[in-house]
Design a protein around this motif. Structure first.
Motif, PDB file in Angstrom:
ATOM      1  N   GLU A  95      12.953 -18.993   8.136  1.00 17.10           N
ATOM      2  CA  GLU A  95      11.728 -19.438   8.294  1.00 17.10           C
ATOM      3  C   GLU A  95      11.230 -20.428   7.084  1.00 17.10           C
ATOM      4  O   GLU A  95      10.446 -21.044   7.607  1.00 17.10           O
ATOM      5  CB  GLU A  95      10.969 -18.146   8.793  1.00 17.10           C
ATOM      6  N   GLN A  96      11.424 -19.720   6.154  1.00 23.15           N
ATOM      7  CA  GLN A  96      10.672 -20.548   4.837  1.00 23.15           C
ATOM      8  C   GLN A  96      11.225 -21.880   4.806  1.00 23.15           C
ATOM      9  O   GLN A  96      10.600 -23.024   4.424  1.00 23.15           O
ATOM     10  CB  GLN A  96      10.984 -19.918   3.529  1.00 23.15           C
ATOM     11  N   ASP A  97      12.491 -22.307   5.463  1.00 23.29           N
ATOM     12  CA  ASP A  97      13.032 -23.543   5.361  1.00 23.29           C
ATOM     13  C   ASP A  97      12.455 -24.146   6.397  1.00 23.29           C
ATOM     14  O   ASP A  97      12.060 -25.646   6.363  1.00 23.29           O
ATOM     15  CB  ASP A  97      14.522 -23.609   5.699  1.00 23.29           C
ATOM     16  N   LEU A  98      12.090 -23.717   7.456  1.00 20.61           N
ATOM     17  CA  LEU A  98      11.286 -24.421   8.597  1.00 20.61           C
ATOM     18  C   LEU A  98      10.034 -24.777   8.122  1.00 20.61           C
ATOM     19  O   LEU A  98       9.599 -25.916   8.357  1.00 20.61           O
ATOM     20  CB  LEU A  98      11.369 -23.629   9.849  1.00 20.61           C
ATOM     21  N   ALA A  99       9.405 -23.878   7.478  1.00 24.82           N
ATOM     22  CA  ALA A  99       7.989 -23.992   7.157  1.00 24.82           C
ATOM     23  C   ALA A  99       7.850 -25.191   6.029  1.00 24.82           C
ATOM     24  O   ALA A  99       6.907 -26.182   6.090  1.00 24.82           O
ATOM     25  CB  ALA A  99       7.500 -22.788   6.278  1.00 24.82           C
ATOM     26  N   ARG A 100       9.057 -25.398   5.208  1.00 26.32           N
ATOM     27  CA  ARG A 100       8.893 -26.250   4.078  1.00 26.32           C
ATOM     28  C   ARG A 100       9.123 -27.810   4.720  1.00 26.32           C
ATOM     29  O   ARG A 100       8.524 -28.772   4.399  1.00 26.32           O
ATOM     30  CB  ARG A 100      10.273 -26.050   3.086  1.00 26.32           C
ATOM     31  N   HIS A 101       9.858 -27.713   5.847  1.00 24.57           N
ATOM     32  CA  HIS A 101      10.253 -28.951   6.454  1.00 24.57           C
ATOM     33  C   HIS A 101       9.242 -29.584   7.328  1.00 24.57           C
ATOM     34  O   HIS A 101       8.785 -30.685   7.135  1.00 24.57           O
ATOM     35  CB  HIS A 101      11.453 -28.633   7.571  1.00 24.57           C
TER      36      HIS A 101
END
Length: 471
Positions: A56-62
């Protein structure tokens, strides 16, 4: 999709369920449901999305990276309008609509939410006073839907099938309205003359097949229709309904359409306490006189005083509910779903804060700023106004030799959004009360430089001379 994928938690992705559903509706394949979508709008390729992100944090960063590319009109000097406007929003408007009792409720749900109903009734009352109309609905999705609904009402009232559009309509609005009404109405455009309606051409076309005359004032180019009374008289003589699309921002000083013969007035309330954001918060209104034949054709919700189950007791709630698709379901005259109720409350707070004098002051300021901007830009060699009509907030300028897109590119590099490109030589410019005289002067100077490189050279030379004198 080219491959069959059966999702473990979505049963209708199973092939046998697909087949059963298609058979039930009489379709050969899923493609049948998209037959009305023009081929040039079909993607016909996989979506351009990143590879699956593991956490989820990767998606948020993207997503944050994508959003970081945006620039708001508060960060740049903006003259952008074309349907979404940079008006000042008092802090108390946001404070009220962020309260949990307003922010979290859905369209007045639970449906015994009388406090919310009263707030929307107050909004309706304030809008009715501003527009000099008797009945105003709870907000619809946006002004596009409101305009289409107004025209659909006219079609049902007259039993006719032609709408005459006599104003320059925002292209996106025109497209949506035509799409909404095409099953029942044919919209014919009568070209404008000098930015406003061609009254002679309208009179020549009016006949017993015309359901409505559709007027946009201010128009797409910001022109204020000054012949509305004459248009209404001609339309009524032919048995047609007069439908006006407008922005309520100017009616503290301009004469409302209802006092000039309009039967149905529609528009968007984005200008009344709603931010421009990235495309704006939008909500539409439909207003009519207190005549049953008009009121009973309004498909959307109305709030007012209604009796309760207790004899002699009254409270705020739906009135004339039998008009709506909520009551009739599939037998309804026109379907209207979720109301943009929160935005109606915001507009109500804004109107209550402004009051009649505040709206009058705002209208006068907008007219004055618009005239000043027109005068400053028209004074630039190679720039001319698009027409000589009265304008509110927006107007067009035409370049003799420069390309509008090139002008936008040049000024954007200086942190200025000069307007919206209309065609190769034409730019739509918007000013509001948030645009100062010095902002307009800055635009004029930058525009003069952009269309005349020799002036830039002269400015550079003067700058160099000034540096030499200070040494």
């Amino acid at each position: 999709m080219t491959q069959t994928f059966v999702h473990p938690y979505i049963p209708n992705t199973a092939p046998e369920t697909h087949a059963e559903m298609l058979a039930a509706v009489g379709a050969a394949s899923v493609e049948d449901f998209y037959a009305d979508v023009p081929e040039d709008l079909r993607l016909r390729r996989p979506l351009d999305v990143p590879a699956p992100l593991p956490a989820e944090q990767d998606l948020a960063r993207h997503v944050r990276g994508i959003l970081a590319q945006n620039r708001t009109t508060e960060e740049r000097l903006s003259f952008l309008g074309a349907g979404t406007y940079n008006h000042y929003v008092p802090a108390v408007v946001d404070e009220v609509i962020r309260r949990s009792e307003f922010l979290t409720a859905y369209a007045g749900e639970p449906y015994e939410d009388h406090g919310r109903f009263q707030a929307l009734f107050e909004y309706q009352s304030l809008m009715a006073e501003l527009l000099a109309m008797d009945v105003v609905n709870v907000p619809t999705y946006d002004g596009y839907q409101a305009a289409a609904t107004g025209l659909a009402m006219a079609g049902r009232l007259t039993g006719r099938g032609v709408v005459l559009a006599v104003s320059d309509v925002l292209p996106e609005k025109d497209s949506k309205v035509r799409d909404y009404t095409r099953a029942d109405l044919e919209i014919e455009r009568i070209p404008t003359a000098g930015g406003i309606a061609d009254l002679a051409a309208l009179r020549a076309r009016l006949s017993d097949d015309v359901a409505a005359v559709w007027i946009e004032t201010p128009s797409f180019t910001g022109a204020v229709e000054t012949q509305l009374r004459e248009i209404a008289e001609a339309a009524h003589a032919a048995g047609a309904v007069v439908v006006v699309g407008t922005d309520p921002i100017g009616y503290g000083v301009l004469t409302p359409p209802a006092l000039q013969g309009a039967d149905i007035v529609t528009g968007d309330i984005q200008s009344l306490g709603l931010h421009q954001w990235f495309g704006g918060a939008h909500a539409g209104f439909v207003a009519v006189h207190d005549e049953p034949r008009f009121v009973m054709e309004m498909p959307s919700r109305l709030f007012g005083l209604e009796s309760t189950d207790v004899p002699g007791e009254y409270g705020f709630g739906d009135v004339a509910y039998d008009r709506t698709s909520f009551a009739h379901r599939e037998e309804g005259k026109e379907w209207v779903g979720t109301a943009a109720a929160l935005w109606g409350i915001a507009a109500g707070v804004h109107l209550a804060l402004m009051g009649p004098q505040g709206m009058a002051d705002l209208g006068e300021l907008l007219l004055a700023r618009t005239a000043y901007a027109q005068r400053q830009l028209a004074a630039i060699p190679g720039v001319a106004l698009g027409d000589d009509a009265l304008h509110l907030r927006e107007f067009t300028v035409r370049f003799d030799s420069a390309r509008a897109a090139d002008v936008v590119t040049a000024l954007r590099a200086q942190g200025i959004e000069p307007g919206v490109v209309v065609d190769e030589r034409t730019l739509l410019v918007c000013v509001t009360e948030a645009t100062s005289a010095s902002d307009i002067d800055r635009l004029a100077a930058a525009l003069a430089t952009a269309i005349d490189p020799e002036e830039q050279d002269a400015c550079d030379a003067l700058s160099d001379d000034g540096k030499e004198e200070t040494k």
